[in-house]
Design an enzyme around this catalytic site. Structure first.
Site, short mmCIF file in Angstrom:
data_model
loop_
_atom_site.label_atom_id
_atom_site.label_comp_id
_atom_site.label_asym_id
_atom_site.label_seq_id
_atom_site.Cartn_x
_atom_site.Cartn_y
_atom_site.Cartn_z
N ASP A 42 0.86 -1.16 -0.03
CA ASP A 42 0.05 0.12 0.04
C ASP A 42 0.98 1.22 -0.08
OD1 ASP A 42 -2.17 1.81 0.41
OD2 ASP A 42 -3.38 0.07 1.20
N HIS B 54 1.42 2.02 -3.46
CA HIS B 54 0.17 2.99 -3.84
C HIS B 54 0.65 4.42 -4.31
CE1 HIS B 54 -3.32 -0.09 -2.88
NE2 HIS B 54 -2.42 -0.61 -3.50
#
Length: 485
Positions: A300, A334
């Protein structure tokens, strides 16, 4: 009469000089404020000087002496606990973990304790949820009673995790990760239809409702029978925290989560963990945080600065401020450095410098994400000397309509302002140089690109409700760009 006239003239002259002096001072003050706004980096040194590294007395407490066995099979939870309590009781020092593998449940740090992993040491954390007792913790910007983080400290002072060893959460498609409840962007985290997950109506939806309706934290009881994954390392309400040199792998959830902390240093940490919501470092409600010399290879966001979700964040009302990110390497993730989406209490004074980002799996370099349920203000994100290889979507993305849990609109309009990127080089900029989506009643304000060079961009800008964007000495696809249009 002439005498009085002369005195009056002298008084008027003195008064005029005084007015001119005060006016001059005010002009200089205003000029100084303007210069300060033009160069926000002037504050950096003062912020960094306020960040104090914890000090420990010279005393070692070897976990082997307290019964730990380095075979990776014998449970060492009590041995770690005894060594930590003895160290703290004596006034502090290092709890030493020698070379070898150590199986344990939750480790709770005490005042003045440095948990030190020697090179070749690896702590293996149990995958049995029952080895993590109920504590006051947090999940996605909401406080609750839940499984203890793997390493936890609550309201402690002068604590550290150091050394060249490995912290292994042992999370995978069988342990912890399936609780996410879904696959994500083609990733298989082990969840199958019919398995329990955080999305079940008695889990995350209930917590969200409790936080929104001000249910006291002590009554937000989760843990056993629920499926909200624990954070890996969580200093909660701590002062003077150091995490240095360790390698961290296979995390259940967020990896480093200093919450309500002051004076935090994360230095030389190497994170490799590609599970769901595996943010590398999430400072939340925290002040004076220095993240440097780290490598983030995550599932993430590499770094995600938080400040609480919705009603809860506004109620806690502790801004995350004075966050410095320096000399770090971002690989997968991300986003490289991200603010939000939980940022309702506000974020200010974020400094990012001398970092590198490069991965075909890195979506954005700098990102701010929020919505009108969050509210809050992001004021001051300053980035310089950034070298980016490849990003998929955008070099800078600001989204005031971010939503992953259904309708996220409300009446708490967020504000984002004063975002400056300078001395930036990007080899492959993806879809956009800047992707910014503001709100008509609250446009994104004061965005600056200065001395920026971006190649291989599909489209220069996608801008909605952005006020005062400055493009200075910037080249996109080898063409000088003077304005955003």
């Amino acid at each position: 009469m002439q005498k009085y006239t002369t005195i009056k003239l002298k008084l008027k002259a003195i008064l005029l000089l005084g007015i001119l002096f005060l006016s001059s001072c005010k002009t200089k003050s205003n000029h100084g404020e303007a210069l300060q706004k033009q160069d926000p980096w002037k504050n950096l040194k003062q912020i960094e000087q306020a960040i104090k590294e914890p000090f420990f007395r010279t005393a070692n407490y070897n976990v082997i002496a307290y019964g730990a066995v380095s075979d990776g099979k014998t449970f060492c939870t009590e041995s770690f606990k005894k060594a930590i309590l003895a160290c703290s009781k004596d006034g502090g020092g290092r709890v030493v973990v020698p070379k070898g593998k150590y199986l344990t449940g939750a480790i709770h740090l005490e005042d003045n304790v440095n948990l030190h992993l020697e090179e070749g040491a690896e702590i293996l954390f149990s995958t049995n949820p029952e080895d993590y007792p109920m504590v006051h913790t947090s999940f996605e910007g909401m406080e609750l009673m839940n499984y203890s983080p793997l390493i936890y400290a609550f309201n402690k002072k002068n604590i550290a995790i150091t050394g060249k060893g490995i912290l292994n959460g042992q999370a995978n498609q069988t342990n912890w990760w399936p609780w996410k409840g879904s696959t994500s962007e083609g990733h298989d985290y082990g969840y199958r239809d019919g398995m329990p997950s955080q999305k079940d109506k008695l889990n995350l939806p209930v917590l969200m409702d409790m936080a929104q309706t001000d249910v006291p934290v002590e009554k937000r009881i989760f843990g056993k029978g629920h499926y909200l994954r624990p954070n890996f390392v969580e200093p909660f309400g701590c002062t003077n925290v150091l995490i240095k040199d360790v390698k961290i792998i296979n995390a259940p959830f967020w990896i480093l989560h200093p919450i309500k902390c002051t004076n935090v240093i994360v230095d030389g940490v190497n994170i490799e963990s590609h599970g769901p919501n595996n943010d590398g470092c999430d400072p939340e409600y925290s002040k004076n945080v220095l993240i440097k010399n780290c490598t983030f290879n995550t599932g993430d966001d590499c770094i995600a600065i938080k400040a609480g979700r919705d009603n809860e964040g506004r109620k806690v009302a502790i801004m995350s401020e004075n966050i410095i990110v320096r000399d770090c390497k971002m690989i997968d993730g991300h986003g490289g450095v991200v603010i939000g989406s939980e940022m309702s209490a506000g974020v200010k004074n974020v400094y990012v410098e001398n970092c590198t980002m490069d991965s075909p799996n890195l979506d954005r370099a700098i990102r701010i994400k929020t919505n009108s349920r969050r509210g809050g203000v992001v004021d001051g994100v300053y980035v310089r000397n950034l070298t980016v290889g490849k990003v998929k979507e955008a070099v800078l993305k600001i989204n005031l309509h971010y939503a992953i849990y259904g309708d996220q609109t409300g009446t708490f309009i967020p504000k984002v302002k004063n975002v400056i990127l300078e001395n930036i080089t990007v080899k492959d900029g993806g879809k956009f140089a800047i992707l910014a989506d503001g709100i008509e009643s609250s446009p994104i304000e004061n965005v600056t690109f200065k001395n920026v060079k971006i190649d291989k961009v599909e489209e220069n800008f996608s801008l909605k409700h952005v006020s005062n964007i400055q493009i200075i000495d910037t080249y996109i696809n080898n063409k000088k760009i003077d304005k955003a249009n």
